[in-house]
Design a protein around this motif. Structure first.
Motif, PDB file in Angstrom:
ATOM      1  N   MET A 461       0.851  -1.191   0.000  1.00 42.91           N
ATOM      2  CA  MET A 461       0.000   0.000   0.000  1.00 42.91           C
ATOM      3  C   MET A 461       0.885   1.240   0.000  1.00 42.91           C
ATOM      4  N   ALA A 462       0.630   2.145  -0.949  1.00 45.01           N
ATOM      5  CA  ALA A 462       1.401   3.392  -1.022  1.00 45.01           C
ATOM      6  C   ALA A 462       0.848   4.368   0.017  1.00 45.01           C
ATOM      7  N   GLY A 463       1.076   4.032   1.248  1.00 45.36           N
ATOM      8  CA  GLY A 463       0.572   4.803   2.375  1.00 45.36           C
ATOM      9  C   GLY A 463       0.702   3.942   3.611  1.00 45.36           C
ATOM     10  N   GLY A 464       0.057   4.317   4.672  1.00 46.37           N
ATOM     11  CA  GLY A 464       0.142   3.504   5.875  1.00 46.37           C
ATOM     12  C   GLY A 464      -0.487   4.203   7.057  1.00 46.37           C
ATOM     13  N   LEU A 465      -0.363   3.558   8.194  1.00 51.22           N
ATOM     14  CA  LEU A 465      -0.918   4.076   9.440  1.00 51.22           C
ATOM     15  C   LEU A 465       0.240   4.454  10.353  1.00 51.22           C
TER      16      LEU A 465
END
Length: 844
Positions: A461-465
């Protein structure tokens, strides 16, 4: 409040020497990737940022985004609203690509490792890990041994469908892996919600920043799950298995089920028959092709794993072995979360993949190795000590927080049970800007990334938490300890095209007007949600009418009507003796405290607050079936039920808001829900409860001889919201016969008893699983109820010597038929749960 200084955002921001800071570089300059965001935030100004913060909290609250806290003793305090910081963490494409390569490599490594552990176990023969790590650890499930060899599909496809990796950025700017989550990893749903909220709060900023879309990840995940199901010629039946509403991340379970289009189920919704897994629906048993699980390994099958588990499905493992159902991730992958493996990943990567590990581990040592044990205890202040098992109740500790007896006790545990512990070098996590009242301030951060299988390997995922601790002294950064969250923006080099879960033109979609099966548990909760809704609305109307009378009564005028209204309050809340007790005289003179108790005290069984709470609890079990508008109204009801009430005016205000929200909820369920199986159970619950409420109120009024009092007639008409219609018909004249007729027999009155029976008689025909040649128990019960009602008319009763007594007896008979109907529906549609008995002590 923030000052008007144009540089207020960064004026109070202080970096920490020797710690990597995301906002400032080593020369004390704002990093290029943040300049656009900082400038944009400054241009918004402090007042507007406060407004955006308020909007963010409102959206998260309206969307029901929560994180449940296990350590809370109070059920009311378990749900904590989700905290989202407005300023995102930013990564440029170049630095993200390094992470992406490392994460994809790690996925390949973990997949190879879990396959080897449950088949040839080459890592033991080649002495890549000590054998104690495997055979002395409960996370290695012997029941899963050989599964990857015997299952043809698993043998040819990736075993690990997805995993999450927690990363920390050290002072040198490099990322280090802290741990992996593979059994039931959480966070992707929260990450998606964070992205949706920030894109709404800062639409122009989000668009101009050219941020990679995260929807690509979920689209890839859904495609991989469909392929893993291995079904051809039809859509696979995929369910998301949750431990239930009490789980800490239940919001995410329901959210992802709705977003991906899967049915949310609990263990009791599934059963194994002849090695096949079925969902117990109101339509009958429906075979499941794939289970996307949010339940840990040990709890998945009480027959072969934890015998005391009520979260899983007996016989599930044998169904997996036979190839009749797929599990994502497979049962047994929990071994990959064994922290004792962490020191050996560099060697394992070269062993399985012939490559050096791209993403290094935070220096970790297993205390079961004498060399590691001696090395760590030379300077124990450098490390955080954790158990090798996540299920161990021992909390992570550092030597800096231990002293005296606690320190001696812990050293003794290390000496006696070194195999239980690892020591991980404490790395000072990078600081990130957190937006506070007076601009930015630094907080410590850990980043959670998400990887899933795709057609050509793995995709990140090109993002995250990002989880952030606002306290710089807090070494442990977890949601359970109150960490905030941030969105991770990966900047693209060109404008991103819109991505969604809509299928491409090449995919064929078969038109269907039938939804997937409704689990019996869901239908049961919908049925009772409607009943609690009706019960709450009825009580609200009765209590409101009583308070109106208290405020209007003068010197004995309508005193009898007031007392009858108060008696009705006790009757509908079943809070005897109350206003019907022998000493009710004092309560009649000072009724406020009793009305306050029955309105706002949720600890009183039968009170309005109690039933509102029951309504909210029932809704949580079916939140994936409710529209966003319905969830918002339920949230408002929950908020309103917590308000303090200190006066009659406050009671009226409270009741007015409640009745409007309850009516809105009823309207939305009636106008906006598709007429599928679940809706008919909802509507039947509403009609049955409304009928029972009418019977109880009428019987009470007849018992107290209230139908000889004109004011009590008017009270009853107002409670049932039919006073204006009655006045138009009868020009203000009131008598017993006409009032009972409009309440009992008038099918044009949507609150009349006759209207409810007409709806019941119609809806019962649409319940699932009907064979035209068979008369079912619920059909028979509905017919008996309808026939018994139709054999009477208001004129028949008033030809008798004592019409009201005859009406009361007849109503009691109808009440019995209504109970029979409710029991028949419950027995046929809600009683699919096989009796579950604990058959072990926790170890199978």
């Amino acid at each position: 409040m923030m000052t008007q200084d144009p540089y207020h955002l960064i004026g109070n921001y202080k970096t920490i020497p020797g710690v990597y800071d995301e906002l400032y570089d080593a020369e004390g300059q704002i990093r290029n990737k943040y300049k656009f965001l900082v400038k944009s935030f400054q241009e918004l100004g402090p007042a507007e940022l406060v407004n955006r913060r308020r909007d963010t909290d409102r959206i998260l609250r309206e969307n029901g985004v929560t994180y449940n806290l296990y350590q809370s003793d109070s059920p009311e305090a378990k749900e904590r609203p989700w905290d989202l910081d407005l300023f995102p963490l930013v990564m440029e494409s170049e630095e993200w690509r390094v992470l992406e390569r490392g994460l994809n490599q790690r996925a390949d490594l973990l997949d190879a490792l879990v396959r080897d552990v449950y088949s040839k176990r080459r890592l033991l023969y080649e002495k890549k890990i000590p054998s104690e790590i495997l055979f002395n650890e409960a996370s290695f499930l012997r029941a899963c041994d050989g599964m990857y060899d015997s299952n043809h599909f698993l043998a040819k496809n990736p075993a690990l469908l997805f995993f999450v990796c927690d990363l920390i950025r050290a002072a040198d700017g490099n990322f280090y892996v802290l741990n992996d989550r593979v059994q039931a990893p959480s966070g992707s749903g929260y990450s998606l919600e964070n992205r949706i909220v920030l894109s709404r709060i800062f639409p122009s900023m989000y668009r101009d920043a050219m941020v990679h879309r995260v929807a690509v990840y979920f689209r890839s995940l859904r495609k991989s799950l469909t392929q893993l199901a291995g079904v051809t010629g039809r859509e696979p039946v995929i369910v998301l298995l949750t431990p239930g509403p009490s789980n800490e991340t239940y919001f995410e379970h329901a959210y992802l089920a709705g977003y991906l289009g899967y049915t949310l189920v609990q263990g009791e919704d599934l059963t194994v028959r002849k090695n096949k897994v079925y969902m117990k629906t109101v339509e009958g048993l429906q075979q499941i092709d794939l289970i996307l699980r949010r339940v840990d390994d040990d709890f998945m099958d009480p027959l072969e794993l934890r015998g005391d588990s009520l979260l899983g499905v007996p016989g599930l493992l044998e169904s997996v072995r036979s190839g009749h159902v797929k599990i994502a991730n497979p049962i047994g992958t929990g071994f990959l979360e064994n922290r004792a493996l962490l020191p050996f990943y560099s060697d394992l990567c070269r062993f399985y993949l012939g490559e050096d590990l791209i993403l290094p581990m935070a220096p970790t040592y297993w205390m079961g190795t004498s060399h590691h044990y001696d090395l760590v205890l030379e300077n124990p202040e450098k490390y955080v000590f954790k158990t090798v098992s996540r299920n161990d109740e021992e909390k992570p500790v550092t030597f800096n927080e231990l002293s005296g007896e606690r320190k001696d006790s812990f050293l003794n545990k290390l000496k006696l049970f070194p195999n239980r512990f690892i020591a991980q070098e404490m790395i000072a996590s990078a600081t990130v800007p957190v937006l506070g009242e007076h601009g930015f301030r630094p907080g410590r951060a850990i980043m959670r990334t998400f990887v899933s299988s795709s057609g050509s390997g793995y995709q990140t995922m090109a993002g995250g938490l990002v989880r952030v601790s606002p306290s710089l002294d807090d070494f442990f950064i977890t949601s359970q300890r109150g960490a905030w969250s941030k969105d991770l923006w990966v900047l693209a080099t060109e404008t991103q095209k819109e991505e969604s879960l809509l299928v491409t033109k090449s995919d064929q979609v078969l038109i269907s007007r039938k939804s997937s099966g409704v689990p019996s548990r869901v239908a049961d909760n919908l049925f009772w949600l409607a009943r609690y809704l009706e019960r709450s609305e009825n009580q609200t109307r009765v209590i409101r009418e009583a308070v109106y009378k208290i405020l209007q009564v003068e010197d004995g005028y309508e005193r009898e009507s007031l007392e009858n209204a108060l008696k009705l309050v006790t009757h509908v809340t079943n809070s005897y003796p109350g206003f019907l007790g022998d000493d009710a005289g004092d309560l009649f003179l000072n009724p406020f405290s009793e009305l306050q108790r029955l309105t706002a005290n949720r600890q009183v069984v039968g009170s309005l607050a109690f039933h509102l709470r029951s309504l909210v609890i029932a809704s949580r079990s079916v939140r994936d079936r409710l529209s966003d508008d319905m969830k918002k109204i339920l949230l408002q009801l929950e908020d309103q039920s917590n308000h303090e009430i200190e006066s009659y005016d406050q009671i009226i205000d409270f009741l007015q808001k409640i009745v409007v929200n309850l009516s809105s909820l009823t309207g939305l369920s009636f106008e906006n829900m598709s007429r599928e199986a679940g809706w008919y159970f909802l509507n039947l619950g509403r009609r049955i409860e409304r009928s029972i409420n009418m019977i109880l109120m009428l019987q009470g009024m007849i018992r107290w001889d209230s139908f000889r009092d004109k004011a009590s007639f008017e009270t009853f008409l107002r409670i049932n919201d039919i006073r204006l219609t009655y006045n138009r018909r009868y020009s203000g004249k009131i008598d017993q016969e006409s009032v009972l007729d409009i309440l009992l027999f008038d099918t044009t009155n949507p609150r009349s008893f006759a209207y409810q029976l007409e709806q019941i008689n119609s809806d019962i025909q649409f319940l699932p699983g009907k064979d035209e040649k068979v008369v079912y128990s619920e059909d028979r019960a509905a017919l008996q109820l309808y026939t018994h009602f139709k054999m009477k008319d208001i004129s028949i009763f008033f030809e008798l010597e004592n019409p009201l007594e005859s009406v009361s007896v007849w109503l009691e008979e109808l009440h019995g038929y209504l109970k029979n109907l409710s029991d028949a529906i419950s027995s046929r549609y809600f009683n699919y749960t096989e009796e579950q008995t604990r058959i072990g002590d926790g170890n199978g």
